[in-house]
Design an enzyme around this catalytic site. Structure first.
Site, PDB file in Angstrom:
ATOM      1  N   LEU A 156       0.930  -1.036  -0.016  1.00  0.00           N
ATOM      2  CA  LEU A 156      -0.011   0.327  -0.407  1.00  0.00           C
ATOM      3  C   LEU A 156       0.433   1.471   0.031  1.00  0.00           C
ATOM      4  O   LEU A 156       1.847   0.738   0.825  1.00  0.00           O
ATOM      5  CB  LEU A 156      -0.688   0.138   1.133  1.00  0.00           C
ATOM      6  CG  LEU A 156      -1.795  -0.788   1.100  1.00  0.00           C
ATOM      7  CD1 LEU A 156      -2.562  -1.172   2.817  1.00  0.00           C
ATOM      8  CD2 LEU A 156      -2.923  -1.239   0.147  1.00  0.00           C
ATOM      9  N   CYS A 157       0.301   2.213  -0.432  1.00  0.00           N
ATOM     10  CA  CYS A 157       1.006   3.487  -0.673  1.00  0.00           C
ATOM     11  C   CYS A 157       1.708   3.964   0.824  1.00  0.00           C
ATOM     12  O   CYS A 157       0.390   3.853   1.795  1.00  0.00           O
ATOM     13  CB  CYS A 157       0.076   4.556  -1.449  1.00  0.00           C
ATOM     14  SG  CYS A 157       0.092   3.966  -3.180  1.00  0.00           S
TER      15      CYS A 157
END
Lengths: 78, 347
Positions: free
Chosen positions: A13-14
């Site tokens: 995930l970012c």
């Protein structure tokens, strides 16, 4: 021409895809290319944004049929 | 010709750090941003996962700020090193499991190290005296500077005139009179300065960027610590606390139940690591088991699974149980009524 360095950031995930790209580029020279594989939809926005502030060039960004986002970056730098 | 002075600014993505960086840029300082990823950042994760939140902004606020300022932003993964801050805060927690003061010391320290490695002269933060009850008080300002090792290389442009002059001011790299004297919890001075700088869009001011300040998240983290031999955690642990419903029917295990399609897809990525269940006779969510699921509790876990899908009123349902490395097994169970599911199991 040299093959691009492939960075696998799938399932991350970012901002992890951006961090992985940043780490890869730190070891490359201007003109080198990176192919970043990611699955977080946020990376479609974050990766180009990070490239813009560092003056790297985004050569393309497309989503494959399997949901993997492929972003090709050429190292430029400020 | 005078040497070009350089500052590294801690960029959270909020308004204050944006203004602080801009304030020193206005004085001709070369500024680059640094942002730390702790794993507890609210930033975009749940928005990226939950389908119902797909319309929400997925942008990284720190990157967005860097774009507005037109400065490079260095995003640093500190997940491993940050554990000690969360597990052993010297200055304790805030209202929840937020170790805000230790966190600030840690981040300024890391920024100082980065500055040393990259030849930067000083460090900039968006701190304002009196703005936060735990970390931004008059007494904590010198403590952060000292414990981080930044000392007088730490400049807080938004409240600098209320504090002793720092190196950058004494050396004339920045003009103290062109810095600010903001204090307290009011946001009006920052908003006025934002207007002066031409920033008409910025993230919601003052906090909200860390899950450790969230009471529900803190409760789930505390539960995790209470039910494991060690409080040590992995990135996956703290990510999963952000996802789904969490139920603990027995001390030895809990169930993580996806709430919608996006979460379901996200949890699918964990099937090889976790015992998991899903209903095969009716549509329903994927459920991960965190902990050890004893054979005698398999029926209980399967019945709980039936409560969260179309099977809830079916009377009987089939639930597939998968233990990694073993063939799947189908359990036929009585579905669980609402009355059989105690509220106390919910975390």
């Amino acid at each position: 021409m040299a093959e691009p360095t492939v960075v696998d950031a799938r399932r991350l995930l970012c901002p992890m895809p951006v961090i992985r790209l940043q780490q890869a580029i730190a070891g490359l020279a201007p003109g080198d290319e990176v192919e970043l594989l990611s699955t977080d939809p946020g990376s479609r926005r974050d990766v180009p944004a990070w490239c813009r502030v560092h003056r790297h060039e985004v050569l393309g960004c497309e989503e494959r049929g399997d949901g993997v986002i492929v972003t090709r970056v050429r190292v430029v730098g400020r | 010709m005078a040497k070009q002075r350089k500052a590294v600014a801690l960029i959270s993505g909020g308004l204050d750090s944006m203004l602080a960086a801009r304030a020193v840029m206005e004085q001709g300082i070369h500024v680059e941003g640094i942002n730390f990823f702790t794993g507890f950042c609210v930033e975009g994760h749940t928005h990226a996962i939950r389908r119902q939140d797909q319309h929400k902004q997925k942008r990284n606020s720190a990157l967005w700020v860097a774009e507005q300022l037109d400065i490079p932003l260095h995003i640093v993964d500190i997940v491993e090193d940050y554990k000690d801050v969360v597990l052993n805060p010297r200055h304790g927690y805030g209202a929840n499991l937020n170790p805000c003061l230790d966190c600030k010391v840690f981040m300024v320290d890391r920024a100082r190290q980065w500055a040393d490695e990259h030849g930067f002269d000083f460090i900039v933060t968006g701190e304002v005296v009196g703005q936060r009850p735990k970390s931004q008080r008059r007494e904590t300002m010198p403590l952060i500077a000292a414990e981080s090792g930044a000392d007088d290389r730490l400049l807080r442009p938004l409240c600098a005139r209320l504090l002793p002059p720092t190196l950058a001011e004494r050396e004339g790299w920045v003009d103290r009179q062109r810095l600010y004297d903001f204090s307290g919890r009011s946001r009006k001075p920052q908003m006025a300065l934002a207007a002066e700088f031409g920033f008409d869009e910025y993230s919601q001011p003052a906090g909200g960027c860390c899950f450790l300040t969230d009471p529900n998240y803190s409760l789930k983290l505390r539960d995790l610590w209470d039910h494991r031999p060690s409080r040590d955690y992995q990135l996956d642990d703290i990510m999963l606390l952000k996802i789904g419903r969490h139920l603990r029917p027995k001390p030895g295990f809990k169930l993580i139940v996806s709430r919608e399609e996006g979460e379901n897809n996200f949890l699918m990525g964990y099937r090889k690591q976790f015992v998991h269940l899903y209903c095969t006779s009716h549509p329903g969510p994927l459920v991960l088991v965190d902990g050890e699921l004893p054979a005698e509790d398999e029926q209980l876990a399967a019945r709980i699974v039936t409560r969260f899908g179309k099977s809830r009123d079916a009377g009987r349902a089939d639930v597939e149980l998968v233990r990694p490395g073993q063939p799947p097994r189908v359990l036929r169970v009585d579905t669980m009524s609402a009355a059989d599911l105690p509220q106390s199991w919910y975390l």
